[in-house]
Design a protein around this motif. Structure first.
Motif: not given
Length: 125
Positions: A1, A5, A9, A59, A62-67
């Motif tokens: 992460m 990011l 978020v 994790h 991980t780049d997906n803000p929701l994840h």
């Protein structure tokens, strides 16, 4: 992460009055490991520490803000339960199980088997 990011978020203020803002990943990680020292029984501490370290490492990219939000929210909820002593009687609801992927269900099953094994070893001693 990536830090950039997590800043994007992280909510500026709680959506609900009893919800606190998300902690940054490193702060949360350290807080969980510190809580394990004081709150977990000695025989479960090593297992809990290894699990937390693996999850945060897995994790990290991980780049997906929701994840990222979901991951940090769940671990922060775990920390609150750990601090409040509610982790002992924690149970998953049907809704929580329905949200899980087959991989997560498998991981949960492996976790259950490992903790039962620790419990059996403890009873034999």
């Amino acid at each position: 992460m990536r830090q950039s990011l997590t800043r994007l978020v992280r909510p500026r203020r709680p959506e609900r009055p009893n919800q606190s803002p998300l902690l940054p990943p490193l702060v949360l990680y350290r807080a969980i490991l510190r809580a394990h020292v004081h709150k977990l029984p000695h025989e479960l501490r090593h297992f809990g520490d290894q699990y937390v370290k693996k999850e945060f490492k897995d994790h990290k990219k991980t780049d997906n803000p929701l994840h990222i939000v979901g991951f940090l929210t769940e671990w922060q909820d775990y920390l609150k339960k750990l601090d409040g002593g509610k982790w002992l009687d924690g149970k998953l609801s049907k809704q929580e199980l329905d949200k899980m992927s087959p991989e997560q269900i498998g991981q949960l099953h492996e976790l259950m088997k490992a903790t039962k094994k620790i419990g059996q070893e403890e009873n034999e001693v």
